[in-house]
Write a protein that holds these residues in place. Structure first.
Motif, PDB file in Angstrom:
ATOM      1  N   TYR A   1       0.853  -1.105   0.281  1.00 52.32           N
ATOM      2  CA  TYR A   1      -0.074  -0.023  -0.015  1.00 52.32           C
ATOM      3  C   TYR A   1       0.804   1.036  -0.287  1.00 52.32           C
ATOM      4  CZ  TYR A   1      -3.473  -3.687   1.748  1.00 52.32           C
ATOM      5  OH  TYR A   1      -3.968  -4.564   1.766  1.00 52.32           O
ATOM      6  N   LEU A   2       0.738   2.333  -0.897  1.00 50.53           N
ATOM      7  CA  LEU A   2       1.371   3.517  -0.945  1.00 50.53           C
ATOM      8  C   LEU A   2       0.604   4.628  -0.889  1.00 50.53           C
ATOM      9  CD1 LEU A   2       3.601   2.317  -4.131  1.00 50.53           C
ATOM     10  CD2 LEU A   2       4.265   2.336  -1.629  1.00 50.53           C
ATOM     11  N   GLY A   3       0.911   5.684  -0.323  1.00 49.83           N
ATOM     12  CA  GLY A   3       0.151   6.988  -0.378  1.00 49.83           C
ATOM     13  C   GLY A   3       1.000   8.089  -0.002  1.00 49.83           C
ATOM     14  N   ALA A   4       0.170   9.284  -0.418  1.00 50.25           N
ATOM     15  CA  ALA A   4       0.728  10.616  -0.189  1.00 50.25           C
ATOM     16  C   ALA A   4      -0.259  11.575   0.169  1.00 50.25           C
ATOM     17  CB  ALA A   4       1.452  11.144  -1.341  1.00 50.25           C
ATOM     18  N   ASN A   5       0.163  12.584   1.008  1.00 51.32           N
ATOM     19  CA  ASN A   5      -0.524  13.536   1.528  1.00 51.32           C
ATOM     20  C   ASN A   5       0.029  14.788   1.169  1.00 51.32           C
ATOM     21  OD1 ASN A   5      -2.301  12.115   2.873  1.00 51.32           O
ATOM     22  ND2 ASN A   5      -1.540  12.254   4.941  1.00 51.32           N
ATOM     23  N   LEU A   6      -0.905  15.760   0.757  1.00 48.22           N
ATOM     24  CA  LEU A   6      -0.721  17.176   0.603  1.00 48.22           C
ATOM     25  C   LEU A   6      -1.152  17.833   1.615  1.00 48.22           C
ATOM     26  CD1 LEU A   6      -0.513  18.128  -3.081  1.00 48.22           C
ATOM     27  CD2 LEU A   6       1.498  17.582  -1.708  1.00 48.22           C
ATOM     28  N   ASN A   7      -0.419  18.670   2.739  1.00 51.69           N
ATOM     29  CA  ASN A   7      -1.055  19.151   4.068  1.00 51.69           C
ATOM     30  C   ASN A   7      -1.083  20.793   3.907  1.00 51.69           C
ATOM     31  OD1 ASN A   7      -1.277  16.579   5.036  1.00 51.69           O
ATOM     32  ND2 ASN A   7       0.971  16.686   5.494  1.00 51.69           N
ATOM     33  N   VAL A   8      -2.092  21.437   4.196  1.00 53.38           N
ATOM     34  CA  VAL A   8      -2.299  22.896   4.590  1.00 53.38           C
ATOM     35  C   VAL A   8      -2.482  23.189   6.062  1.00 53.38           C
ATOM     36  CG1 VAL A   8      -3.443  25.000   4.272  1.00 53.38           C
ATOM     37  CG2 VAL A   8      -3.115  23.127   2.205  1.00 53.38           C
ATOM     38  N   HIS A   9      -1.574  23.813   6.400  1.00 49.05           N
ATOM     39  CA  HIS A   9      -1.607  24.045   7.939  1.00 49.05           C
ATOM     40  C   HIS A   9      -1.803  25.616   8.271  1.00 49.05           C
ATOM     41  CE1 HIS A   9       1.169  20.361   9.116  1.00 49.05           C
ATOM     42  NE2 HIS A   9       1.422  20.768   7.648  1.00 49.05           N
ATOM     43  N   ILE A  10      -2.786  25.780   9.350  1.00 45.37           N
ATOM     44  CA  ILE A  10      -3.121  26.853   9.747  1.00 45.37           C
ATOM     45  C   ILE A  10      -2.969  27.051  11.268  1.00 45.37           C
ATOM     46  CG2 ILE A  10      -5.217  28.505  10.064  1.00 45.37           C
ATOM     47  CD1 ILE A  10      -6.329  26.887   7.796  1.00 45.37           C
ATOM     48  N   THR A  11      -2.391  28.199  11.732  1.00 44.29           N
ATOM     49  CA  THR A  11      -2.124  28.440  13.202  1.00 44.29           C
ATOM     50  C   THR A  11      -2.660  29.698  13.523  1.00 44.29           C
ATOM     51  OG1 THR A  11      -0.360  28.415  14.917  1.00 44.29           O
ATOM     52  CG2 THR A  11       0.177  29.595  12.728  1.00 44.29           C
ATOM     53  N   ASP A  12      -3.288  29.866  14.778  1.00 40.66           N
ATOM     54  CA  ASP A  12      -3.930  31.224  15.306  1.00 40.66           C
ATOM     55  C   ASP A  12      -3.702  30.976  17.007  1.00 40.66           C
ATOM     56  OD1 ASP A  12      -6.014  33.334  14.502  1.00 40.66           O
ATOM     57  OD2 ASP A  12      -6.366  32.791  16.508  1.00 40.66           O
ATOM     58  N   TYR A  13      -2.730  31.726  17.382  1.00 47.70           N
ATOM     59  CA  TYR A  13      -2.221  31.822  18.762  1.00 47.70           C
ATOM     60  C   TYR A  13      -2.148  33.037  19.345  1.00 47.70           C
ATOM     61  CZ  TYR A  13       0.929  31.135  22.715  1.00 47.70           C
ATOM     62  OH  TYR A  13       1.579  30.969  23.952  1.00 47.70           O
ATOM     63  N   ARG A  14      -2.900  33.103  20.583  1.00 48.10           N
ATOM     64  CA  ARG A  14      -2.991  34.222  21.449  1.00 48.10           C
ATOM     65  C   ARG A  14      -2.454  33.980  22.812  1.00 48.10           C
ATOM     66  NH1 ARG A  14      -6.131  38.478  19.070  1.00 48.10           N
ATOM     67  NH2 ARG A  14      -7.391  37.936  17.284  1.00 48.10           N
ATOM     68  N   ARG A  15      -1.456  34.957  23.395  1.00 44.88           N
ATOM     69  CA  ARG A  15      -1.053  34.795  24.737  1.00 44.88           C
ATOM     70  C   ARG A  15      -0.861  36.145  25.203  1.00 44.88           C
ATOM     71  NH1 ARG A  15       3.911  35.291  27.391  1.00 44.88           N
ATOM     72  NH2 ARG A  15       4.511  33.584  28.613  1.00 44.88           N
ATOM     73  N   SER A  16      -1.879  35.878  26.608  1.00 49.03           N
ATOM     74  CA  SER A  16      -1.722  37.321  27.339  1.00 49.03           C
ATOM     75  C   SER A  16      -1.033  36.809  28.536  1.00 49.03           C
ATOM     76  CB  SER A  16      -3.263  37.605  27.480  1.00 49.03           C
ATOM     77  OG  SER A  16      -3.664  38.118  26.354  1.00 49.03           O
ATOM     78  N   SER A  17      -0.059  37.544  29.141  1.00 46.93           N
ATOM     79  CA  SER A  17       0.561  37.399  30.320  1.00 46.93           C
ATOM     80  C   SER A  17       0.552  38.384  31.117  1.00 46.93           C
ATOM     81  CB  SER A  17       2.113  36.769  30.274  1.00 46.93           C
ATOM     82  OG  SER A  17       2.855  37.904  29.621  1.00 46.93           O
ATOM     83  N   SER A  18       0.754  38.634  32.358  1.00 47.49           N
ATOM     84  CA  SER A  18       0.697  39.711  33.558  1.00 47.49           C
ATOM     85  C   SER A  18       1.566  39.268  34.678  1.00 47.49           C
ATOM     86  CB  SER A  18      -0.869  40.066  34.028  1.00 47.49           C
ATOM     87  OG  SER A  18      -0.742  41.163  34.820  1.00 47.49           O
ATOM     88  N   PHE A  19       2.569  39.994  34.712  1.00 41.53           N
ATOM     89  CA  PHE A  19       3.754  39.700  35.852  1.00 41.53           C
ATOM     90  C   PHE A  19       3.374  40.969  36.806  1.00 41.53           C
ATOM     91  CE2 PHE A  19       7.585  40.118  37.800  1.00 41.53           C
ATOM     92  CZ  PHE A  19       7.989  38.944  38.248  1.00 41.53           C
ATOM     93  N   TYR A  20       3.140  40.281  38.121  1.00 38.66           N
ATOM     94  CA  TYR A  20       3.150  41.591  39.232  1.00 38.66           C
ATOM     95  C   TYR A  20       4.243  41.078  40.158  1.00 38.66           C
ATOM     96  CZ  TYR A  20       1.792  43.551  43.529  1.00 38.66           C
ATOM     97  OH  TYR A  20       1.662  44.244  44.690  1.00 38.66           O
ATOM     98  N   GLU A  21       4.825  42.069  40.762  1.00 34.05           N
ATOM     99  CA  GLU A  21       6.060  42.297  41.623  1.00 34.05           C
ATOM    100  C   GLU A  21       5.791  43.237  42.581  1.00 34.05           C
ATOM    101  OE1 GLU A  21      10.286  41.517  40.407  1.00 34.05           O
ATOM    102  OE2 GLU A  21      10.518  43.594  41.522  1.00 34.05           O
ATOM    103  N   ASP A  22       6.234  42.910  44.166  1.00 28.98           N
ATOM    104  CA  ASP A  22       6.140  43.924  45.076  1.00 28.98           C
ATOM    105  C   ASP A  22       7.355  43.309  46.037  1.00 28.98           C
ATOM    106  OD1 ASP A  22       4.976  42.395  47.125  1.00 28.98           O
ATOM    107  OD2 ASP A  22       2.892  43.096  46.420  1.00 28.98           O
ATOM    108  N   ASN A  23       7.645  44.205  46.954  1.00 28.92           N
ATOM    109  CA  ASN A  23       8.716  43.796  47.834  1.00 28.92           C
ATOM    110  C   ASN A  23       8.424  44.976  49.050  1.00 28.92           C
ATOM    111  OD1 ASN A  23      10.745  46.307  48.054  1.00 28.92           O
ATOM    112  ND2 ASN A  23      10.195  46.022  45.830  1.00 28.92           N
ATOM    113  N   SER A  24       9.007  44.264  50.273  1.00 36.54           N
ATOM    114  CA  SER A  24       8.766  45.270  51.496  1.00 36.54           C
ATOM    115  C   SER A  24      10.042  45.297  52.269  1.00 36.54           C
ATOM    116  CB  SER A  24       7.946  44.195  52.565  1.00 36.54           C
ATOM    117  OG  SER A  24       8.533  42.875  52.862  1.00 36.54           O
ATOM    118  N   ASN A  25      11.044  45.679  51.037  1.00 37.25           N
ATOM    119  CA  ASN A  25      12.634  46.043  51.663  1.00 37.25           C
ATOM    120  C   ASN A  25      12.289  47.422  52.237  1.00 37.25           C
ATOM    121  OD1 ASN A  25      13.649  43.712  51.029  1.00 37.25           O
ATOM    122  ND2 ASN A  25      13.663  44.107  48.893  1.00 37.25           N
TER     123      ASN A  25
END
Length: 500
Positions: free
Chosen positions: A238-262
């Protein structure tokens, strides 16, 4: 590196560089195990089995195993739990999503001429959600040593003060924009106030014990649309072949918080801050696959498949903001809001993810069931950003080559049939794409499921569990401390199939 095309908010043009990360490349190079419920229940070990709509994603020769036309659709519910450990503080976060996991159809054309050894041609088309990015991670704890000031210092040192103060944000390169945030938010100070000053010091009070919160929310998908053709020779090869179309959609939200009591100082210093980053990446790509399955005996089969590199044309949009509080001894709190309200939209670029070779074997016990094993090899060190003559891309490509490695993926699956009922199980192991084995750790996955054949209709159900550990820095530059994350993913997939 890349130049900015336009600024969505202001509508003005400018040129800046954008910082690519190895983790971005790995994200699009990795595929999660997806597909039909039967495919998932057997952990994707279908390279020498075929006869399943998702088997074509492993070995395109698998469509020639079909005896009849078939169409189907699969839905999945995915639940992921991330346990974070940041300097001894434990935090958990969950995310649940419901997705169209797979859909496709195969049409089989038989040649009944006894003198023709090429017995059939199969033509198929399938859609696979190869990676679901819906996720949330929260890390909380006290860092005994390091502050985010190291992030801004790493970018600022070497940049003239005149660039930060006199060049508009929209006209700055990416590293200059990071220095801009640090300076305007009073996180860093220039050593001297002269225009040619290019060295900076921290305005975060020394003493350690910095309290941190890092929240990351992601959404989106990688998907693959495959066009398949396969044939069989004497119903043995058995022999076969594929042609592939790739689609990407990516969202990233980051929130960094810092405090200190020095202890406060005579001059105002940072008492807390919040740094927000939003990334939107979208694009499409192309790849091809070749495969073969051989019936060594009526029961024993061998498979070999090759998937090419995937060439993505990608686009990035980035927006950032910083909010800080400063205070001196016996002084009031002062607030700085550094929010340019600008979305940086960069030139498109090419990302080449590595190819994969899969070796397979299966033993079929007549109509009673089967056992199947796949082993795939992928060299993540071959991942590349292009154009390669770009100095920035050349640097990150060298880092990719030095930090990523070739890994193996083992998939084992079994199926046992009791009349119209099928019982299935599987195991999957994938090694880390990183040489250190910890930035992203090994993957272990277990799966099981059942199916019932109603004749012209089949209904399949699968459950899979995956666990992986990782330790990626909150930021890729300067301040690279991060939490130890244990991710546990539970997935339930339901597939409805129709024989046509």
């Amino acid at each position: 590196m890349k130049k900015i095309l336009f600024l969505l908010i202001t509508g003005l043009t400018a040129s800046v560089s954008h910082s690519q990360e190895i983790s971005d490349a790995v994200r699009y190079a990795q595929d999660n195990l997806t597909g039909t419920a039967r495919f998932r229940a057997m952990s994707g070990a279908f390279g020498a089995v075929g006869g399943d709509l998702s088997s074509m994603s492993v070995n395109p020769a698998g469509s020639a195993i079909f005896s009849n036309n078939q169409t189907g659709i699969s839905f999945s519910n995915q639940n992921i739990k991330n346990n974070s450990n940041y300097f001894g503080t434990q935090t958990s976060e969950k995310e649940n999503s419901f997705i169209l996991n797979q859909a496709g159809a195969v049409f089989v054309f038989h040649d009944h001429n006894p003198s023709n050894n090429w017995k059939k041609i199969a033509i198929g088309v399938t859609y696979e959600n190869t990676n679901n990015f819906d996720n949330s991670i929260a890390s909380v704890g006290t860092n005994p040593t390091n502050s985010i000031d190291k992030y801004f210092l790493a970018y600022a040192n070497g940049i003239p003060l005149s660039t930060i103060t006199n060049v508009p944000y929209r006209d700055q390169f990416y590293d200059e924009q990071q220095a801009y945030f640090g300076y305007k938010g009073f996180v860093i100070n220039p050593v001297t106030d002269t225009d040619n000053n290019n060295q900076y010091i921290s305005n975060v009070p020394a003493g350690g014990n910095y309290y941190h919160e890092n929240e990351v929310y992601t959404s989106g998908y990688n998907s693959k649309l495959s066009f398949n053709i396969a044939t069989s020779y004497k119903d043995r090869i058995y022999l076969g072949a594929n042609l592939n179309v790739h689609i990407t959609d990516y969202r990233r939200s980051s929130s960094f918080y810092e405090d200190n009591s020095n202890p406060l100082e005579a001059n105002p210093t940072i008492s807390n801050l919040r740094f927000n980053n939003d990334l939107y990446t979208y694009g499409n790509g192309f790849s091809f696959q070749l495969g073969a399955i051989a019936k060594v005996t009526e029961s024993f089969r061998l498979g070999l498949a090759y998937e090419s590199n995937t060439w993505y044309e990608m686009n990035d949009e980035v927006s950032q903001s910083l909010y800080t509080t400063t205070q001196a001894i016996n002084g009031p709190e002062d607030y700085a809001n550094v929010n340019p309200n600008i979305v940086n939209v960069y030139d498109s670029y090419t990302l080449q993810t590595p190819g994969k070779t899969t070796f397979s074997a299966a033993y079929v016990f007549g109509k009673s069931g089967l056992i199947s094993v796949d082993y795939a090899i992928k060299d993540y060190g071959n991942t590349k950003y292009k154009p390669t003559d770009d100095a920035g891309f050349r640097g990150v490509n060298n880092d990719i080559s030095n930090q990523l490695t070739s890994n193996g993926e083992l998939r084992v699956g079994a199926e046992y049939k009791i009349k119209q009922l099928s019982l299935r199980g599987g195991y999957r192991y994938e090694g880390s794409p990183y040489k250190d084995g910890t930035t992203i750790g090994d993957t272990n996955s277990y799966s099981g499921g059942l199916g019932y054949n109603f004749g012209g209709t089949k209904l399949d159900l699968a459950y899979s569990y995956l666990e992986r550990k990782s330790n990626q820095g909150f930021f890729a530059t300067g301040f690279t401390d991060g939490a130890n994350i244990t991710s546990k993913l539970n997935n339930v997939t339901l597939t409805l199939l129709f024989e046509l």
